[in-house]
Design a protein around this motif. Structure first.
Motif, PDB file in Angstrom:
ATOM      1  N   ILE A 160       0.857  -1.184   0.000  1.00  0.00           N
ATOM      2  CA  ILE A 160       0.000   0.000   0.000  1.00  0.00           C
ATOM      3  C   ILE A 160       0.891   1.231   0.000  1.00  0.00           C
ATOM      4  N   ALA A 161       0.598   2.198  -0.871  1.00  0.00           N
ATOM      5  CA  ALA A 161       1.400   3.426  -0.965  1.00  0.00           C
ATOM      6  C   ALA A 161       0.501   4.587  -1.347  1.00  0.00           C
ATOM      7  N   ASN A 162       0.932   5.781  -0.997  1.00  0.00           N
ATOM      8  CA  ASN A 162       0.112   6.955  -1.312  1.00  0.00           C
ATOM      9  C   ASN A 162       0.729   7.786  -2.428  1.00  0.00           C
ATOM     10  N   SER A 163      -0.114   8.618  -3.017  1.00  0.00           N
ATOM     11  CA  SER A 163       0.291   9.550  -4.068  1.00  0.00           C
ATOM     12  C   SER A 163      -0.359  10.888  -3.731  1.00  0.00           C
ATOM     13  N   TRP A 164       0.294  11.638  -2.836  1.00  0.00           N
ATOM     14  CA  TRP A 164      -0.384  12.796  -2.258  1.00  0.00           C
ATOM     15  C   TRP A 164      -0.207  14.095  -3.028  1.00  0.00           C
ATOM     16  N   ARG A 165       0.576  14.087  -4.078  1.00  0.00           N
ATOM     17  CA  ARG A 165       0.800  15.330  -4.799  1.00  0.00           C
ATOM     18  C   ARG A 165      -0.445  15.751  -5.585  1.00  0.00           C
ATOM     19  N   ASP A 166      -0.528  17.058  -5.877  1.00  0.00           N
ATOM     20  CA  ASP A 166      -1.671  17.603  -6.606  1.00  0.00           C
ATOM     21  C   ASP A 166      -1.561  17.302  -8.093  1.00  0.00           C
ATOM     22  N   SER A 167      -2.591  17.679  -8.833  1.00  0.00           N
ATOM     23  CA  SER A 167      -2.682  17.338 -10.252  1.00  0.00           C
ATOM     24  C   SER A 167      -1.602  18.004 -11.100  1.00  0.00           C
ATOM     25  N   ASP A 168      -0.999  19.086 -10.619  1.00  0.00           N
ATOM     26  CA  ASP A 168       0.066  19.717 -11.387  1.00  0.00           C
ATOM     27  C   ASP A 168       1.382  18.966 -11.275  1.00  0.00           C
ATOM     28  N   GLU A 169       1.460  17.991 -10.337  1.00  0.00           N
ATOM     29  CA  GLU A 169       2.686  17.213 -10.148  1.00  0.00           C
ATOM     30  C   GLU A 169       2.487  15.711 -10.341  1.00  0.00           C
ATOM     31  N   SER A 170       1.254  15.256 -10.437  1.00  0.00           N
ATOM     32  CA  SER A 170       0.998  13.826 -10.511  1.00  0.00           C
ATOM     33  C   SER A 170      -0.158  13.532 -11.450  1.00  0.00           C
ATOM     34  N   THR A 171      -0.075  12.404 -12.139  1.00  0.00           N
ATOM     35  CA  THR A 171      -1.192  11.958 -12.977  1.00  0.00           C
ATOM     36  C   THR A 171      -2.237  11.214 -12.152  1.00  0.00           C
ATOM     37  N   VAL A 172      -1.901  10.857 -10.912  1.00  0.00           N
ATOM     38  CA  VAL A 172      -2.854  10.199 -10.005  1.00  0.00           C
ATOM     39  C   VAL A 172      -2.820  10.944  -8.665  1.00  0.00           C
ATOM     40  N   PRO A 173      -3.288  12.187  -8.645  1.00  0.00           N
ATOM     41  CA  PRO A 173      -3.142  13.027  -7.460  1.00  0.00           C
ATOM     42  C   PRO A 173      -4.092  12.634  -6.323  1.00  0.00           C
ATOM     43  N   ASN A 174      -3.681  13.005  -5.103  1.00  0.00           N
ATOM     44  CA  ASN A 174      -4.547  12.913  -3.925  1.00  0.00           C
ATOM     45  C   ASN A 174      -5.156  11.522  -3.758  1.00  0.00           C
ATOM     46  N   SER A 175      -4.329  10.507  -3.925  1.00  0.00           N
ATOM     47  CA  SER A 175      -4.834   9.140  -3.960  1.00  0.00           C
ATOM     48  C   SER A 175      -4.008   8.207  -3.082  1.00  0.00           C
ATOM     49  N   ILE A 176      -4.567   7.007  -2.852  1.00  0.00           N
ATOM     50  CA  ILE A 176      -3.876   5.932  -2.150  1.00  0.00           C
ATOM     51  C   ILE A 176      -4.114   4.651  -2.945  1.00  0.00           C
ATOM     52  N   ALA A 177      -3.050   3.885  -3.171  1.00  0.00           N
ATOM     53  CA  ALA A 177      -3.152   2.697  -4.021  1.00  0.00           C
ATOM     54  C   ALA A 177      -2.627   1.467  -3.304  1.00  0.00           C
ATOM     55  N   TRP A 178      -3.092   0.302  -3.764  1.00  0.00           N
ATOM     56  CA  TRP A 178      -2.485  -0.949  -3.310  1.00  0.00           C
ATOM     57  C   TRP A 178      -2.067  -1.767  -4.528  1.00  0.00           C
ATOM     58  N   PHE A 179      -1.073  -2.643  -4.305  1.00  0.00           N
ATOM     59  CA  PHE A 179      -0.464  -3.392  -5.393  1.00  0.00           C
ATOM     60  C   PHE A 179      -0.350  -4.866  -5.001  1.00  0.00           C
TER      61      PHE A 179
END
Length: 385
Positions: A160-179
């Motif tokens: 489990i990892a997060n992707s906390w950057r905003d849309s100007d820095e990430s294609t999957v902003p403000n999200s949390i994912a699992w793999f």
């Protein structure tokens, strides 16, 4: 010092009972130097070479370094951070890390995060052979937390990892994912991300916890966000690859960072333990109503949080540490009913990451700290014998 904690106030009661001896693994890496590149933000421990002594891995100055216990001889196992999706290299190294048997060979591999996710394969002789690096994901960036859990209930650990950057820095902003770990994790190709929080974790979500909050047999995830000032948990659906339902615990906790599901009062239900790592205070939300209850509202910037039965009396205690220079490393003794006594380990020690592990293998739980602005790695020896 020892403080009795009751509601929102702290009162000094008695001198500390027993001293936790401090051991230095890595002294300050840059005395007198200021700035992010010199911070040590994450640390993990395991007996990697299986010689009976705990070893330590930490990331700083753009590297990952392995320390051989019990003398803490250092070996650099990754000399440079991988490039992120923009080609940038994180000068300070990993912001967080975890251990996981990625390739199923019986030893623990290293997973690191910053503006990308990668793993290092533990070799048969970890202090003599190279640790091969492989990428996990480039789009899940700003990964401030990586943890493992059996999300899909198949008996295997997931990431489990997060992707906390905003849309100007990430294609999957403000999200949390699992793999899920790929069938052949050593093959070329990135892992598939399943977004449990799909754009609904704004405000730089930080650290996560995992547990079955509603008793349906499926693990749920909790997190906090310092800019968003919230603590929340996400309920896992029958199909964990679909977005999960968000439940807000609070939206008025400035500096919210850490949260863990744990039964603190011994009633059999999971509560939420939390800290405001970019604010002040340690708090909890007792089940089933989850009414906010302060444990220690005065502790400055408690940016790390972990739980274990530190005094071996059968209940769950708390350890945390400030991430500011004038902060404290502390642990809170639980009376088993959710009342706590604060014990100060040291004043002035900083931390972004803290692990509870039996460092000297004497049967009790010690406290391992990555020093952040203190730029050191230390551990405190539990005085229990």
């Amino acid at each position: 010092m020892v403080f009795s904690v009751s509601g929102p106030s702290l009162a000094e009661t008695e001198p500390a009972r027993e001293i936790w001896k401090k051991h230095i693994i890595q002294p300050d890496i840059a005395p007198g130097v200021k700035g992010q590149p010199t911070q040590i933000n994450t640390v993990v421990a395991d007996d990697f070479d299986r010689d009976g002594h705990m070893d330590v891995m930490a990331s700083f100055l753009g590297k990952v370094t392995l320390y051989k216990g019990p003398d803490w001889t250092a070996k650099v196992v990754m000399a440079e951070m991988p490039k992120d999706r923009t080609g940038r290299i994180a000068e300070r190294g990993c912001i967080h890390s975890t251990l996981m048997d990625v390739d199923g060979d019986g030893d623990l591999d290293y997973i690191g995060s910053n503006r990308m996710l990668f793993w290092l394969e533990c070799p048969e002789k970890p202090f003599e052979q190279d640790w091969k690096r492989r990428m996990i994901h480039l789009e899940v960036n700003g990964a401030h937390c990586v943890i493992t859990a059996d999300v899909d209930r198949d008996g295997k650990p997931d990431l489990i990892a997060n992707s906390w950057r905003d849309s100007d820095e990430s294609t999957v902003p403000n999200s949390i994912a699992w793999f899920r770990v790929p069938e052949d994790p050593k093959a070329e190709g990135l892992w598939t991300a399943h977004f449990l929080a799909d754009g609904d974790a704004p405000g730089r979500n930080h650290y996560h916890g995992f547990g079955d909050m509603n008793g349906d047999g499926r693990g749920d995830l909790c997190s906090g966000a310092p800019v968003g000032e919230w603590f929340a948990w996400w309920e896992q659906p029958e199909d964990p690859t679909k977005p999960w339902k968000k439940h807000l615990l609070s939206d008025d906790d400035p500096g919210a960072t850490n949260i863990l599901p744990v039964d603190l009062n011994g009633d059999g239900d999971l509560d939420f333990l939390a800290s405001r790592g970019h604010g002040d205070g340690v708090l909890w939300y007792p089940a089933p109503d989850y009414k906010k209850t302060e444990i220690d509202p005065t502790l400055a910037d408690p940016h790390s949080l972990a739980v274990a039965d530190l005094d071996q009396d059968g209940d769950t205690d708390i350890a945390t540490c400030s991430c500011v220079q004038d902060g404290h490393a502390v642990w809170y003794e639980n009376d088993g009913k959710g009342e706590f006594t604060r014990h100060v380990l040291e004043e002035g020690q900083e931390s972004y990451d803290l692990r509870l592990v039996d460092m000297d293998r004497d049967g009790d739980t010690d406290i391992l700290i990555a020093g952040h602005g203190s730029r050191n790695i230390v551990w405190y020896e539990n005085p229990l014998k």
